[in-house]
Design an enzyme around this catalytic site. Structure first.
Site, mmCIF file in Angstrom:
data_model
loop_
_atom_site.group_PDB
_atom_site.id
_atom_site.type_symbol
_atom_site.label_atom_id
_atom_site.label_comp_id
_atom_site.label_asym_id
_atom_site.label_seq_id
_atom_site.Cartn_x
_atom_site.Cartn_y
_atom_site.Cartn_z
ATOM 1 N N ALA A 1 -2.326 4.799 -3.054
ATOM 2 C CA ALA A 1 -2.711 3.602 -3.718
ATOM 3 C C ALA A 1 -2.831 2.436 -2.719
ATOM 4 O O ALA A 1 -1.826 1.904 -2.239
ATOM 5 C CB ALA A 1 -1.567 3.330 -4.945
ATOM 6 N N GLU B 1 -4.304 -14.500 2.396
ATOM 7 C CA GLU B 1 -4.434 -13.597 3.521
ATOM 8 C C GLU B 1 -5.990 -13.279 4.072
ATOM 9 O O GLU B 1 -6.208 -13.036 4.944
ATOM 10 C CB GLU B 1 -3.879 -12.241 2.724
ATOM 11 C CG GLU B 1 -3.841 -10.924 3.666
ATOM 12 C CD GLU B 1 -3.041 -9.860 3.081
ATOM 13 O OE1 GLU B 1 -1.869 -10.205 2.355
ATOM 14 O OE2 GLU B 1 -3.297 -8.507 3.239
ATOM 15 N N ARG B 2 -6.813 -13.235 2.893
ATOM 16 C CA ARG B 2 -8.068 -12.953 3.334
ATOM 17 C C ARG B 2 -8.877 -14.166 3.930
ATOM 18 O O ARG B 2 -9.950 -13.975 4.575
ATOM 19 C CB ARG B 2 -8.878 -12.520 1.886
ATOM 20 C CG ARG B 2 -8.462 -11.284 1.277
ATOM 21 C CD ARG B 2 -8.885 -11.164 0.020
ATOM 22 N NE ARG B 2 -8.524 -9.480 -0.187
ATOM 23 C CZ ARG B 2 -8.325 -8.815 -1.543
ATOM 24 N NH1 ARG B 2 -8.575 -9.658 -2.553
ATOM 25 N NH2 ARG B 2 -7.912 -7.732 -1.595
ATOM 26 N N GLN C 1 -22.733 -2.819 23.414
ATOM 27 C CA GLN C 1 -23.956 -2.261 23.800
ATOM 28 C C GLN C 1 -24.589 -2.985 25.244
ATOM 29 O O GLN C 1 -24.993 -2.413 25.963
ATOM 30 C CB GLN C 1 -25.173 -2.299 22.842
ATOM 31 C CG GLN C 1 -26.434 -1.805 23.109
ATOM 32 C CD GLN C 1 -26.535 -0.327 23.151
ATOM 33 O OE1 GLN C 1 -25.609 0.335 22.745
ATOM 34 N NE2 GLN C 1 -27.443 0.285 23.701
ATOM 35 N N THR D 1 0.869 -1.248 -0.087
ATOM 36 C CA THR D 1 0.096 -0.184 0.062
ATOM 37 C C THR D 1 0.843 1.411 0.131
ATOM 38 O O THR D 1 1.911 1.395 0.745
ATOM 39 C CB THR D 1 -0.954 0.088 1.126
ATOM 40 O OG1 THR D 1 -1.748 -1.352 1.406
ATOM 41 C CG2 THR D 1 -1.834 1.102 1.299
HETATM 42 C C1 FAD Z 1 -3.794 -1.035 10.410
HETATM 43 C C2 FAD Z 1 -3.620 -1.159 8.987
HETATM 44 C C3 FAD Z 1 -2.614 -2.091 8.751
HETATM 45 C C4 FAD Z 1 -2.344 -2.455 7.451
HETATM 46 N N1 FAD Z 1 -1.350 -3.296 6.990
HETATM 47 C C5 FAD Z 1 -0.621 -3.377 5.923
HETATM 48 C C6 FAD Z 1 0.497 -4.108 5.455
HETATM 49 O O1 FAD Z 1 1.149 -4.776 6.371
HETATM 50 N N2 FAD Z 1 0.798 -4.015 4.303
HETATM 51 C C7 FAD Z 1 0.149 -3.436 3.407
HETATM 52 O O2 FAD Z 1 0.649 -3.305 2.062
HETATM 53 N N3 FAD Z 1 -1.129 -2.712 3.482
HETATM 54 C C8 FAD Z 1 -1.377 -2.644 4.620
HETATM 55 N N4 FAD Z 1 -2.499 -1.852 4.930
HETATM 56 C C9 FAD Z 1 -3.392 -1.153 4.026
HETATM 57 C C10 FAD Z 1 -4.721 -1.590 3.767
HETATM 58 O O3 FAD Z 1 -4.766 -2.882 2.913
HETATM 59 C C11 FAD Z 1 -5.484 -0.501 2.856
HETATM 60 O O4 FAD Z 1 -5.645 0.355 3.848
HETATM 61 C C12 FAD Z 1 -6.745 -1.074 2.187
HETATM 62 O O5 FAD Z 1 -6.245 -1.923 1.246
HETATM 63 C C13 FAD Z 1 -7.657 -0.038 1.759
HETATM 64 O O6 FAD Z 1 -6.745 1.042 0.935
HETATM 65 P P1 FAD Z 1 -6.980 2.680 1.464
HETATM 66 O O7 FAD Z 1 -6.753 2.889 2.675
HETATM 67 O O8 FAD Z 1 -5.955 3.257 0.505
HETATM 68 O O9 FAD Z 1 -8.196 2.912 1.067
HETATM 69 P P2 FAD Z 1 -8.764 3.471 -0.453
HETATM 70 O O10 FAD Z 1 -8.398 2.938 -1.323
HETATM 71 O O11 FAD Z 1 -8.600 4.972 -0.566
HETATM 72 O O12 FAD Z 1 -10.563 3.156 -0.115
HETATM 73 C C14 FAD Z 1 -11.115 3.957 0.660
HETATM 74 C C15 FAD Z 1 -12.454 3.528 0.740
HETATM 75 O O13 FAD Z 1 -13.255 3.588 -0.326
HETATM 76 C C16 FAD Z 1 -14.176 2.591 -0.604
HETATM 77 N N5 FAD Z 1 -13.887 1.971 -1.993
HETATM 78 C C17 FAD Z 1 -12.545 1.844 -2.601
HETATM 79 N N6 FAD Z 1 -12.689 1.213 -3.647
HETATM 80 C C18 FAD Z 1 -13.798 0.938 -3.922
HETATM 81 C C19 FAD Z 1 -14.685 0.480 -5.002
HETATM 82 N N7 FAD Z 1 -13.915 -0.170 -5.882
HETATM 83 N N8 FAD Z 1 -16.047 0.418 -4.973
HETATM 84 C C20 FAD Z 1 -16.442 0.897 -3.944
HETATM 85 N N9 FAD Z 1 -15.741 1.438 -2.775
HETATM 86 C C21 FAD Z 1 -14.832 1.419 -2.950
HETATM 87 C C22 FAD Z 1 -13.868 1.498 0.552
HETATM 88 O O14 FAD Z 1 -14.919 1.666 1.544
HETATM 89 C C23 FAD Z 1 -12.763 1.933 1.161
HETATM 90 O O15 FAD Z 1 -12.357 1.700 2.574
HETATM 91 C C24 FAD Z 1 -2.849 -1.527 6.372
HETATM 92 C C25 FAD Z 1 -4.133 -0.867 6.803
HETATM 93 C C26 FAD Z 1 -4.081 -0.455 7.986
HETATM 94 C C27 FAD Z 1 -5.238 0.697 8.531
#
Ligand code: FAD
Length: 387
Positions: free
Chosen positions: A139, A251-252, A345, A135
């Site tokens: 992106a 992972e999922r 709750q 991430t």
């Molecule tokens: C605590 C924590 C630990 C993490 N650990 C890792 C790690 O170890 N390695 C790593 O690489 N990443 C890691 N991540 C990243 C994580 O996988 C991403 O935060 C996640 O994939 C969402 O990406 P984003 O935060 O950029 O949200 P965005 O891509 O900006 O999306 C924001 C929101 O928009 C909505 N959205 C996005 N796309 C769509 C769509 N196509 N249609 C409808 N709605 C949509 C969803 O509600 C989403 O939550 C971590 C994140 C957190 C918070």
């Protein structure tokens, strides 16, 4: 019932899975719960705890014995994840699961014999901690939009860019980093690299403060003209995106199992509470609205858990389960939050107070609908396979 033994609930599980479950449960009771509040304060799980897990064989349960692994099956990973979820400390659970099931599989599946022999035994023993860095600030869901680049240099590669939200980012030793190695359209030329702590040009920019998962360290990483040797390339050049997508299935599944453990534990804790707590001349359990809501949540968790275990079994058999795994991530990430909402709750004011487990568990659950594939993104994966 959600508290049945594994083999009673799922006939395809074995005594070996029960033993693994017992080992993890004992480790959590004796070596995690007495210290976990302190880890929540310091913001990370100390590496001694991970080393102890390594000694018990819990960090390499699916890897071959030649690397120090236990050579168990894919279902064992699900057992581990669920049981770690039951610990009630999501930060501890995710520290371990990123190491075992989100980061180190990249090395195991794509590493050269030299890379594997050098690093797999270290990771499996818990002497080195792994992270996976996909991430970026711009992106996340759309990984193909990443901007970090790796260009060929005189003797290897030069990495430039940054990564966001990286679990084990501060305390990790080995990072599996995705970067663009070419300019061909969206994400087609992404490759994976091994970056070790201390490599010049690589730094941990900042630890990130979070709502939950407090004992898991999360960081922003920066690569500035970070020079990597030629053998830092992990797997085939330009094929990294496919490796990322492939590993996201496991992972999922693992995140879904973790959610099941968390939800089941929350229901258990709430049952203990509502059967003791009295209001209006009877216990809270005597209120039909409360006991029926908990029964409903138990039914939902039992159903979702069945999907997790049967999908894991099919995955272990080599079947294609992309759709089911996406369903699991969407379903489990939503359900665990609904369960936490109700359980908090029914704890009343105490549910809002830091000293109750449910308060922490509710905070920890929130990210399960976002990290590792947001619910909406998972539903898109399901939807595009429906027509
Ligand atoms: C605590 C924590 C630990 C993490 N650990 C890792 C790690 O170890 N390695 C790593 O690489 N990443 C890691 N991540 C990243 C994580 O996988 C991403 O935060 C996640 O994939 C969402 O990406 P984003 O935060 O950029 O949200 P965005 O891509 O900006 O999306 C924001 C929101 O928009 C909505 N959205 C996005 N796309 C769509 C769509 N196509 N249609 C409808 N709605 C949509 C969803 O509600 C989403 O939550 C971590 C994140 C957190 C918070």
């Amino acid at each position: 019932m959600i508290t049945d033994s594994l083999t009673a609930a799922f006939p395809f599980l074995t005594a070996e899975h029960e033993m693994l479950c017992d080992t993890v449960r004992r480790f959590v009771r004796e070596r995690v719960l007495p210290h976990a509040d302190a880890w929540e304060e310091t913001g990370f799980v100390p590496r001694e705890a991970l080393r102890e897990m390594g000694e018990l064989g819990l960090l390499g349960i699916r890897y071959p014995q030649e690397f120090g692994g236990s050579a168990l099956d894919a279902l064992s990973t699900v057992v581990l994840a669920e049981e770690l979820g039951r610990s009630s400390y999501g930060g501890f659970a995710i520290t371990v699961l990123v190491h075992t099931d989100m980061a180190s599989p990249h090395l195991f599946h794509a590493g050269s014999p030299e890379q594997q022999q050098r690093l797999m035994p270290e990771l499996i023993a818990g002497r080195k901690i792994a992270a996976v860095a996909m991430t970026e600030a711009d992106a996340g869901s759309d990984l193909q939009g990443m901007r970090t680049t790796a260009r060929r240099g005189a003797d290897g590669w030069v990495l430039n860019g940054s990564k966001m939200f990286i679990t084990n980012g501060v305390h990790g030793d080995v990072y599996f980093v995705a970067a663009k190695t070419g300019d061909a359209g969206r994400g087609r030329e992404i490759s994976m690299f091994i970056v070790e702590k201390g490599t010049p040009g690589f730094r941990v920019e900042r630890p990130l403060k979070k709502q939950g998962w407090l004992s898991s360290d999360t960081a922003e990483l920066v690569f500035e003209n970070c020079v990597l040797p030629a053998n830092a390339l992990l797997g085939e050049e330009h094929k990294g995106f496919y490796a990322l997508v492939k590993n996201l299935q496991n992972e999922r599944l693992v995140l879904g199992a973790q959610c099941m453990g968390e939800a089941a534990r929350a229901i258990e804790l709430t049952l203990e509470w509502v059967t003791q707590r009295r209001a209006f001349g009877a216990t809270l359990w005597d209120k039909q609205a409360i006991r029926q809501r908990l029964a409903w949540r138990a039914a939902q968790v039992a159903a979702a858990r069945s999907l997790v275990y049967t999908t894991a079994w099919r995955y272990a058999m080599g079947q294609q389960v992309v759709s089911e795994v996406s369903m699991i991530k969407a379903l489990a990430g939503t359900l665990v939050n609904e369960v936490m909402y109700d359980c908090l709750q029914f704890h009343g004011g105490m549910g809002f107070i830091r000293e109750t487990a449910i308060e922490r568990m509710a905070r920890d659950a929130r990210v399960q609908a976002i990290g590792g594939g947001a619910t909406e993104v998972m539903l898109e994966e399901v939807a595009k396979r429906m027509v």
